[in-house]
Motif scaffolding. Structure first.
Motif, PDB file in Angstrom:
ATOM      1  N   ASN A 154      33.242   3.011  28.273  1.00 36.57           N
ATOM      2  CA  ASN A 154      33.654   3.274  26.891  1.00 36.57           C
ATOM      3  C   ASN A 154      32.474   3.207  25.924  1.00 36.57           C
ATOM      4  OD1 ASN A 154      36.273   3.629  27.697  1.00 36.57           O
ATOM      5  ND2 ASN A 154      36.930   1.556  27.181  1.00 36.57           N
ATOM      6  N   SER A 155      31.609   2.214  26.093  1.00 35.09           N
ATOM      7  CA  SER A 155      30.495   2.111  25.148  1.00 35.09           C
ATOM      8  C   SER A 155      29.480   3.226  25.378  1.00 35.09           C
ATOM      9  CB  SER A 155      29.821   0.737  25.246  1.00 35.09           C
ATOM     10  OG  SER A 155      29.042   0.616  26.396  1.00 35.09           O
ATOM     11  N   GLU A 195      31.868   6.842  24.261  1.00 33.27           N
ATOM     12  CA  GLU A 195      32.695   6.898  23.057  1.00 33.27           C
ATOM     13  C   GLU A 195      32.222   8.016  22.122  1.00 33.27           C
ATOM     14  OE1 GLU A 195      35.254   4.809  22.779  1.00 33.27           O
ATOM     15  OE2 GLU A 195      35.951   5.763  20.943  1.00 33.27           O
ATOM     16  N   SER A 207      38.228   5.873  23.335  1.00 33.83           N
ATOM     17  CA  SER A 207      38.788   4.871  24.248  1.00 33.83           C
ATOM     18  C   SER A 207      40.016   4.188  23.664  1.00 33.83           C
ATOM     19  CB  SER A 207      37.729   3.815  24.568  1.00 33.83           C
ATOM     20  OG  SER A 207      37.342   3.138  23.386  1.00 33.83           O
ATOM     21  N   TYR A 208      40.254   4.394  22.374  1.00 36.21           N
ATOM     22  CA  TYR A 208      41.365   3.668  21.749  1.00 36.21           C
ATOM     23  C   TYR A 208      42.374   4.666  21.173  1.00 36.21           C
ATOM     24  CZ  TYR A 208      38.062   4.539  17.952  1.00 36.21           C
ATOM     25  OH  TYR A 208      37.175   5.125  17.100  1.00 36.21           O
ATOM     26  N   PRO A 209      43.614   4.248  21.111  1.00 43.26           N
ATOM     27  CA  PRO A 209      44.641   5.155  20.577  1.00 43.26           C
ATOM     28  C   PRO A 209      44.492   5.314  19.064  1.00 43.26           C
ATOM     29  CG  PRO A 209      45.586   3.016  21.104  1.00 43.26           C
ATOM     30  CD  PRO A 209      44.173   2.972  21.568  1.00 43.26           C
ATOM     31  N   GLN A 231      45.416   5.390  15.134  1.00 43.50           N
ATOM     32  CA  GLN A 231      46.213   4.476  14.325  1.00 43.50           C
ATOM     33  C   GLN A 231      47.585   5.090  14.052  1.00 43.50           C
ATOM     34  OE1 GLN A 231      44.268   3.401  10.702  1.00 43.50           O
ATOM     35  NE2 GLN A 231      45.009   1.305  10.841  1.00 43.50           N
ATOM     36  N   GLN A 244      44.745  -1.977  24.514  1.00 42.56           N
ATOM     37  CA  GLN A 244      44.480  -0.868  23.587  1.00 42.56           C
ATOM     38  C   GLN A 244      43.013  -0.433  23.660  1.00 42.56           C
ATOM     39  OE1 GLN A 244      46.075  -1.167  19.617  1.00 42.56           O
ATOM     40  NE2 GLN A 244      47.736  -2.498  20.278  1.00 42.56           N
ATOM     41  N   GLY A 245      42.490  -0.389  24.870  1.00 41.26           N
ATOM     42  CA  GLY A 245      41.103   0.019  25.058  1.00 41.26           C
ATOM     43  C   GLY A 245      40.094  -1.080  24.817  1.00 41.26           C
ATOM     44  N   PRO A 260      29.639  -2.313  20.197  1.00 39.08           N
ATOM     45  CA  PRO A 260      29.766  -0.880  20.491  1.00 39.08           C
ATOM     46  C   PRO A 260      30.750  -0.183  19.550  1.00 39.08           C
ATOM     47  CG  PRO A 260      30.861  -2.185  22.181  1.00 39.08           C
ATOM     48  CD  PRO A 260      30.130  -3.149  21.300  1.00 39.08           C
ATOM     49  N   ASP A 261      30.570   1.130  19.417  1.00 36.93           N
ATOM     50  CA  ASP A 261      31.394   1.910  18.488  1.00 36.93           C
ATOM     51  C   ASP A 261      32.876   1.781  18.795  1.00 36.93           C
ATOM     52  OD1 ASP A 261      29.015   2.711  17.461  1.00 36.93           O
ATOM     53  OD2 ASP A 261      29.129   4.796  18.180  1.00 36.93           O
ATOM     54  N   ASN A 262      33.219   1.735  20.077  1.00 33.30           N
ATOM     55  CA  ASN A 262      34.637   1.726  20.429  1.00 33.30           C
ATOM     56  C   ASN A 262      35.323   0.438  19.995  1.00 33.30           C
ATOM     57  OD1 ASN A 262      32.976   0.632  22.628  1.00 33.30           O
ATOM     58  ND2 ASN A 262      34.912   0.306  23.684  1.00 33.30           N
ATOM     59  N   ASN A 304      34.891   0.577  15.580  1.00 34.16           N
ATOM     60  CA  ASN A 304      35.736   1.566  14.909  1.00 34.16           C
ATOM     61  C   ASN A 304      37.198   1.511  15.348  1.00 34.16           C
ATOM     62  OD1 ASN A 304      33.367   2.454  13.727  1.00 34.16           O
ATOM     63  ND2 ASN A 304      32.968   3.952  15.351  1.00 34.16           N
ATOM     64  N   HIS A 305      37.541   0.507  16.123  1.00 33.93           N
ATOM     65  CA  HIS A 305      38.904   0.439  16.652  1.00 33.93           C
ATOM     66  C   HIS A 305      39.892   0.215  15.504  1.00 33.93           C
ATOM     67  CE1 HIS A 305      42.320  -0.602  19.121  1.00 33.93           C
ATOM     68  NE2 HIS A 305      41.625  -0.327  20.214  1.00 33.93           N
ATOM     69  N   PRO A 306      40.912   1.052  15.423  1.00 32.15           N
ATOM     70  CA  PRO A 306      41.827   0.929  14.282  1.00 32.15           C
ATOM     71  C   PRO A 306      42.548  -0.413  14.222  1.00 32.15           C
ATOM     72  CG  PRO A 306      42.598   2.581  15.871  1.00 32.15           C
ATOM     73  CD  PRO A 306      41.217   2.220  16.258  1.00 32.15           C
ATOM     74  N   LYS A 321      40.590  -2.924  12.101  1.00 32.99           N
ATOM     75  CA  LYS A 321      40.203  -2.531  10.747  1.00 32.99           C
ATOM     76  C   LYS A 321      40.375  -3.706   9.785  1.00 32.99           C
ATOM     77  CE  LYS A 321      40.727   1.355   7.579  1.00 32.99           C
ATOM     78  NZ  LYS A 321      41.493   2.563   7.270  1.00 32.99           N
ATOM     79  N   PHE A 351      25.625   2.766  24.416  1.00 34.98           N
ATOM     80  CA  PHE A 351      25.214   3.400  23.155  1.00 34.98           C
ATOM     81  C   PHE A 351      25.948   2.761  21.977  1.00 34.98           C
ATOM     82  CE2 PHE A 351      24.288   6.585  26.308  1.00 34.98           C
ATOM     83  CZ  PHE A 351      23.206   7.293  25.814  1.00 34.98           C
ATOM     84  N   GLY A 375      23.070   6.638  11.459  1.00 35.02           N
ATOM     85  CA  GLY A 375      23.819   7.696  12.113  1.00 35.02           C
ATOM     86  C   GLY A 375      23.246   8.178  13.426  1.00 35.02           C
TER      87      GLY A 375
END
Lengths: 142, 684
Positions: free
Chosen positions: A71-72, A75, A137-139, A141, B540-541, B572-574, B577-579, B582, B611, B617
């Motif tokens: 995932n990392s 993504e 990787s995540y659903p 919102q 949830q990932g 990591p981004d996942n 940025n995971h909703p 938030k 990554f 960015g």
């Protein structure tokens, strides 16, 4: 090629990634079918698990194709890039032998391992269509 | 939304660093030996034969690290028939020349160490033999040898052939083996197919005097095709001629010491593997090479190899010149967790309670550093045999006890409890607890279960089957005897299913019970072991367990203490940025991978795995530097891809270079050389 595409190619770090806003579809919108994932599983069992391990969890010599590290690494990357990586470098003893549809099947299996739900349409083999989908990787919102 | 601060176990524990450093200075004065990479070069894979990964160079320091700039890059794409995306090499630097493996066919290149310009390249196309190799791609490195007149580069191909090259020309040395090549599948005290024999090696050879020592590796052993797989014996060869000097049977043969640890002698004869796929270390004064051994065949099921099963998961000290065993120490009895000893033992001359000890410090997948007297194999601090849970898998007989390290403390989380599950939010916590209820939780050495859909589906194991530490190992500052090691904190779901006999002749193999209510498969998984692969244990990932997901630890191995530990790797981004997260402030989590570390005069240097997207960015990874005494981060440099090979350093024409192998995702293999701008350099 669009001006935006050209710009993407010359900016290191931009290639392969995409923002969610530009994508018409998400991997979470049912982009593959159960049958396709089963075909992919058969291919993976025959050609991938000897190095990547059972369930593609990774082995000593090959990275996992699902889970945290995967995932990392992937993504936000376009599925076309991921498919190209598989198609051109794997299986490691016979790279280039997976067809584009077979590659899409393996990709579908990988998505199923990540608990991304299946839908009614198969994951396309065409690179242009895959370029419209980014790995998340995540659903989304609710 | 109000920001909620998420707390997790403090990882930046800086423990009385000032006091510690003062006492270490006194200890350092008593040492006469100077380990580490000498003469501003990097002549062996681990920096020195003690595998310290230490260089005393100091031009790059905390004040200027972030000013590092790329001196040159070397792309490995054209070294083989296709690009490689997992470049793991640590190059060598000798006399201004950089030597490295690279490319999908494991070519060897000699580069100008100042510019990256290629001087020569050697590649052997092994055809079918290379295609069938269990350890593909460019490997982790090579070895350099010189008698003051000749210079040679020695490496092992994917197809398990040892090649000696003239370091000046890259041509195979005619007097070595047959035209410079020794076929390692021959003269190995076993018969194996020259093409399909399942044996290879990623590690670099080690050379002491005129003896080159070679280990062996196989395919992963979760579903071994044959329980009588090929054996991973260790051999010593004459570096001048390639002639075999000795062989050490890592599974004893009838009549050899250690056979009594196999309940059924014929099982020892039948069993394979027990290779040394990790890097070895050498004490030239004692004349010993230290072999970190993996499991016999079958990573998670030992029903075909009952007993402690020497020399599985043991460190063995053998004489460099003869191959005779001096001592051994088994870290795990009758292993069923794939606790292969994954990396080089680090040799250190430590001072414990005023007594100098020639020690060996072995990082492990299970999260301990085992510290032994390397002359005798006796633990420096007590390693206690403690009772562990019995296996319930039919035919399995787990060892009733396992060795538990009492000092230094574990550098990784060990075992899984409900308290380890994520608690970012109450909803995620509830989901994690519900998910975990289907699994067996327990301390380190909780055995794998026979998987049942109704539960337990699997044993949750932490560190995971890949560690903790892995092949990248650690580094040692010989001036302070601080040992540094990167570690992943992640879970493996470990379960067995009965083999259907199509893919393996083992009774049980790794797998997870299928859902009996699931609709029949549209197409059966050809040759599947009988169970569908379970998805990863994620919520949830998100990882099931709390961060940090990856750390670097500093252990004082004079005292047996943990000095500092930091999360290594930006979140990591996942996860960022995971909703579901938030509005939360998530401290740096670290990123999972296999990250080698480099110790210099003042710094501890390591790149990131995986990554992330930088604030500006860019997608990539950072090369980070820490104050090696305190763990405080003192600098960072952007890289377009993660570190995949352990970094090394050298000095050339008054400038210090850092070399890192990077690759991954869509970024193919590249050696990147960093140095300071000319105006930022200071005299070393």
């Amino acid at each position: 090629m669009s001006r935006a595409g050209l710009a993407c190619l010359v900016v290191a770090g931009c290639v392969g990634a995409a923002s969610a806003q530009t994508l018409p579809r998400s991997v979470w919108n049912g982009v593959y079918t159960v049958d396709q994932a089963k075909k992919g599983e058969a291919l993976a069992v025959a050609q991938c698990v000897s190095c990547h391990g059972d369930g593609l969890r990774g082995g000593e010599a090959a990275p996992p194709l699902t889970g945290d590290l995967f995932n990392s690494t992937w993504e936000g990357v376009l599925l076309s890039d991921l498919a190209d990586r598989i198609r051109t470098t794997m299986p490691i003893d016979r790279p280039g032998t997976l067809s584009r549809p077979q590659t899409a099947d393996v990709l579908a299996y990988m998505l199923s391992l990540s608990k991304i739900p299946a839908g009614t349409l198969s994951l396309p083999a065409d690179a242009g269509a895959l370029a419209q989908i980014a790995y998340r990787s995540y659903p989304p919102q609710p | 939304m109000t920001k909620t601060h998420v707390k997790f176990a403090a990882v930046a524990a800086v423990v009385a660093a000032t006091v510690v450093m003062a006492s270490l200075a006194a200890v350092a004065q008593n040492r006469t030996f100077s380990p580490g990479a000498a003469n501003a070069e990097w002549k062996t894979y681990g920096g020195d034969l003690r595998s310290t990964r230490y260089s005393p160079l100091a031009q790059i320091n905390k004040d200027n690290f972030s000013k590092l700039e790329v001196a040159w890059r070397f792309k490995t794409d054209a070294l083989g028939p296709r690009p490689e995306f997992n470049l793991q090499s640590t190059p060598l630097m000798v006399g201004g020349v950089l030597y490295s493996t690279g490319g999908t066919r494991r070519a060897v290149v000699a580069l100008d160490a100042g510019t990256g310009e290629m001087r020569w390249m050697y590649s052997l196309n092994e055809g079918k033999r290379g295609e069938a190799a269990p350890r593909q791609l460019s490997g982790r490195g090579l070895a350099y040898w010189s008698d003051g007149r000749q210079e040679r580069i020695v490496y092992v191909t994917p197809g398990y052939q040892m090649i000696a090259l003239d370091a000046k020309t890259g041509r195979p040395v005619p007097g070595f083996g047959r035209n410079g090549i020794v076929d390692l599948k021959l003269n190995n005290d076993q018969e194996m197919d020259p093409v399909t024999g399942e044996i290879g090696l990623h590690a670099a050879p080690v050379i002491s005097g005129d003896v080159v020592i070679i280990g062996a590796a196989h395919l992963p052993g979760s579903i071994p095709s044959r329980r009588d797989n090929d054996n991973g014996y260790v051999r010593g060869f004459d570096v001048r001629t390639g002639k075999r000097l000795w062989i050490f049977h890592t599974i004893p043969r009838p009549g050899e010491p250690g056979i009594e640890t196999w309940e059924v002698e014929s099982a020892a004869e039948q069993s394979g593997n027990a290779g040394v796929w990790a890097q070895m270390s050498i004490d030239e004064e004692l004349g010993l090479v230290y072999l970190p051994v993996e499991l016999p065949t079958g990573d998670y099921y030992g029903g075909h190899r009952l007993g402690d099963g020497l020399y599985g998961e043991s460190i063995i000290a053998v004489e460099i010149k003869t191959g005779k065993k001096r001592w051994h120490y088994q870290l795990v009895h009758h292993g069923i967790w794939d606790s292969d000893i994954p990396c080089a033992p680090i040799l250190a001359d430590i001072v414990v309670d005023g007594r100098m000890i020639k020690a060996l410090a072995q990082p492990s997948k299970q999260g301990w550093v085992y510290v032994l007297d390397r002359a005798t194999g006796v633990p420096v601090w007590p390693i206690e045999e403690r009772a562990v849970e019995a296996s319930t898998v039919p035919g399995e007989k787990a060892s009733p006890t396992q060795p538990f390290v009492t000092k230094p403390p574990a550098f990784a989380k060990q075992g899984v409890t409900i308290d380890d599950l994520i608690d970012f939010t109450p909803a995620l916590r509830a989901e994690a607890v519900k998910l975990a209820a289907r699994y067996k939780l327990g301390p380190l050495y909780t055995p794998p279960v026979a998987s049942k859909w109704e539960g337990p589906l699997a044993t949750l194991m932490m560190p995971s089957t890949t560690g903790g530490a892995n092949w990248q190992g650690g580094a040692l500052d010989p001036e302070t005897n601080y040992l540094y090691v990167y570690s992943s904190n992640q879970i493996s779901d470990l379960a067995l299913i009965e083999s259907d006999g199509k893919r393996s002749d083992m009774r049980y193999v790794r797998g997870t019970a299928p859902n009996p209510a699931a609709p029949p498969a549209a197409l059966p998984a050809a040759g599947a072991a009988g169970g569908e692969a379970a998805p990863p244990v994620l919520v949830q990932g998100l990882p099931l367990v709390k961060p940090p997901y990856a750390t670097i630890s500093a252990l004082d191995i004079d005292k047996g203490d943990l000095v500092w530990q930091v999360a290594h790797g930006e979140t990591p981004d996942n996860i960022r940025n995971h909703p579901a997260l938030k509005g939360l402030t998530i401290p740096r989590t670290g990123r999972i991978g296999r990250i080698g570390v480099l110790a210099t005069k003042t710094l501890l240097i390591a790149g990131e795995a995986g990554f992330f997207t930088t604030p500006s960015g860019q997608r990539g990874a950072m090369l980070r530097a820490y104050d090696k005494a305190t763990g405080q981060e003192v600098g960072e440099v952007y890289m377009p891809a993660p570190q995949t090979g352990s970094p090394m350093t050298y000095m050339l024409n008054g400038r210090q270079y850092l070399i890192v192998s990077i690759s991954g995702g869509t970024y193919s293999g590249e050696l990147v050389a960093f140095r300071l701008p000319q105006d930022a350099t200071t005299t070393n």
